[in-house]
Motif scaffolding. Sequence first.
Motif, PDB file in Angstrom:
ATOM      1  N   THR A 113     -11.832 -27.217  37.788  1.00 49.99           N
ATOM      2  CA  THR A 113     -11.443 -26.286  38.840  1.00 49.99           C
ATOM      3  C   THR A 113     -11.297 -24.904  38.213  1.00 49.99           C
ATOM      4  OG1 THR A 113      -9.786 -25.888  40.576  1.00 49.99           O
ATOM      5  CG2 THR A 113      -8.980 -26.888  38.549  1.00 49.99           C
ATOM      6  N   GLN A 114     -10.714 -23.977  38.937  1.00 55.65           N
ATOM      7  CA  GLN A 114     -10.482 -22.639  38.376  1.00 55.65           C
ATOM      8  C   GLN A 114      -8.989 -22.358  38.395  1.00 55.65           C
ATOM      9  OE1 GLN A 114     -13.481 -20.278  40.861  1.00 55.65           O
ATOM     10  NE2 GLN A 114     -14.064 -19.867  38.732  1.00 55.65           N
ATOM     11  N   TYR A 115      -8.567 -21.462  37.542  1.00 59.67           N
ATOM     12  CA  TYR A 115      -7.128 -21.266  37.398  1.00 59.67           C
ATOM     13  C   TYR A 115      -6.753 -19.787  37.446  1.00 59.67           C
ATOM     14  CZ  TYR A 115      -2.487 -21.781  35.210  1.00 59.67           C
ATOM     15  OH  TYR A 115      -1.151 -21.738  34.935  1.00 59.67           O
ATOM     16  N   ASP A 116      -6.803 -19.115  36.297  1.00 61.30           N
ATOM     17  CA  ASP A 116      -6.311 -17.732  36.289  1.00 61.30           C
ATOM     18  C   ASP A 116      -7.399 -16.691  36.520  1.00 61.30           C
ATOM     19  OD1 ASP A 116      -7.536 -18.235  33.932  1.00 61.30           O
ATOM     20  OD2 ASP A 116      -5.891 -17.567  32.641  1.00 61.30           O
ATOM     21  N   ALA A 117      -8.644 -17.118  36.630  1.00 61.60           N
ATOM     22  CA  ALA A 117      -9.710 -16.164  36.957  1.00 61.60           C
ATOM     23  C   ALA A 117     -10.593 -16.761  38.052  1.00 61.60           C
ATOM     24  CB  ALA A 117     -10.534 -15.834  35.713  1.00 61.60           C
TER      25      ALA A 117
END
Length: 506
Positions: A113-117
């Motif tokens: 998945t994606q997190y901080d960007a």
Amino acid sequence: RFRWPAHNRSAMSTQAVSEETAVVIGLEVHVQLETDTKIFCGCSTEPADDEAPNTRTCPTCLGLPGALPVINEAAVEAAVKVGKAIDADIPETTTFHRKNYYYPDLPKNFQLTQYDAPICANGELEVAVDGEPRTIGITRAHIEEDPGSLQHVGGSIESATHTLVNYNRAGTPLMEIVTEPDFRSPAETRAFLAKLEEVLEYLGVFDPGRDGSLRVDANVSLVDADAVAADGSVPTPVLESTNRAEVKNISSHKGAEKALAYEATRQRNVLRRGREIEQETRHWDEGRGVTVSMRSKEAEKDYRYFREADLPALEVADWRESIAIPELPDARRERFREAYGLDRESASKLTSSKAVADFFEDVATEFDPELAATWVADNLLGELNYRELAITDVEGRLDEFTRLIGLVDAGEVTVKNAEEVVLREMLDGADDPDTVIEREGLGKAGAGEVESAVDAAIDENPEAVTDYHDGDEGAINFLVGQVMQATGGSADPGQVNGLLREQLEE
Ligand code: ADP
Ligand code: MG
Ligand code: ZN
């Protein structure tokens, strides 16, 4: 608005809430992006009819050791389109993370998945609620893979004898769209979901008809009504110090409204009893119409997020410029009103889906826009709706409908016959309009045919003629009826009326 990483709020407690409460809702919406292949492998996203479990898989989406993911360009493109449509920031580079948790539907024991960007942040979507425009902030939207699916055999998760796992769905591209806690009523979430689906469908990245293509988690809390400003905003410290429940397993607009109405009432009752709202995850039981507690809410740190080393950072800075999006529903509605002189209701019906809008525009540029609007918005959509069909179900036959409208426009068939017979028979069968008209003998009666039917009606109904001359207006209607019957409804009633009066006055 974009705040990241989020705080772990599970330790915080509810502030005192007085009798007068306002409901605060934020949504996390998962939508399936329409791509041909899965997000990190080449497996198809299209389930075959009756496909066997675990056949639409490969080493990557099964999480076999050594198999590496490759990002699907089409999924990134779709996400950029969504970002543009919601007016979001798209970063220079976007990265992928592993979200670690153990569950049997997750073959790798982490979700990519994606997190901080994330690929989109700080967007918004305008919705109309009771005619009033409301802007809902979109905190972030990211892409990720769908897990597989579990089938509990012999009952619910508690009573099943065993559970089967199917990884055919694993790796299907999803976009998770997280809103700000900007909703002030369950009805607003319903309007938002409808609008979101409409926009996604216009972008061509989403199929609302696909099973499970929309899944919603809804966060609900109650705040003191006094904390809500006139513009509907609630101060961040209030939001952050208020416990909320996250309601999972919502799969429709209507479901969202119902689940949230239930949950808001449940929380009000808890507070009324002088108790506190738990920070927890609840499950919407659609069948029973209730939310039930599942577990205390997991916190960010439970997932041990870390960068996915097998996927390089993705440079997306230029994509925003190079990827075009079509005209969106609001803009199209406005343009339809101006260009074709439509009222608000017709304009909104005719833009309800891109397929409908495209078809209307084709017809409106060929024939009279008013005729096109009546035929597409009222007749065609009405008859389709009655048969529980969408325009996309008859996509291959649109030229046949255009032909029918052309026949009406040219006076080759009466409006009444076209509406009540030809269109319906076209939809109930597979015939084109000319075939139906021929079979039913509905070709508009020629002048000669109408005139001889008028003469016959007068000859065969002397009593009606006498009544007419005695001033009985009903008699003329009777005679019109006779002519219509004789011509199989293919004459124009107004014209018949005129011809009869002419003959009778002679
Ligand atoms: P988490 O990681 O715990 O899910 P997020 O900050 O990602 O926390 O927020 C998730 C969702 O919760 C968002 O949709 C947000 O709008 C919503 N939300 C935040 N605060 C509240 C609140 N007080 N009441 C209802 N929803 C809220
Ligand atoms: Mg969450
Ligand atoms: Zn695969």
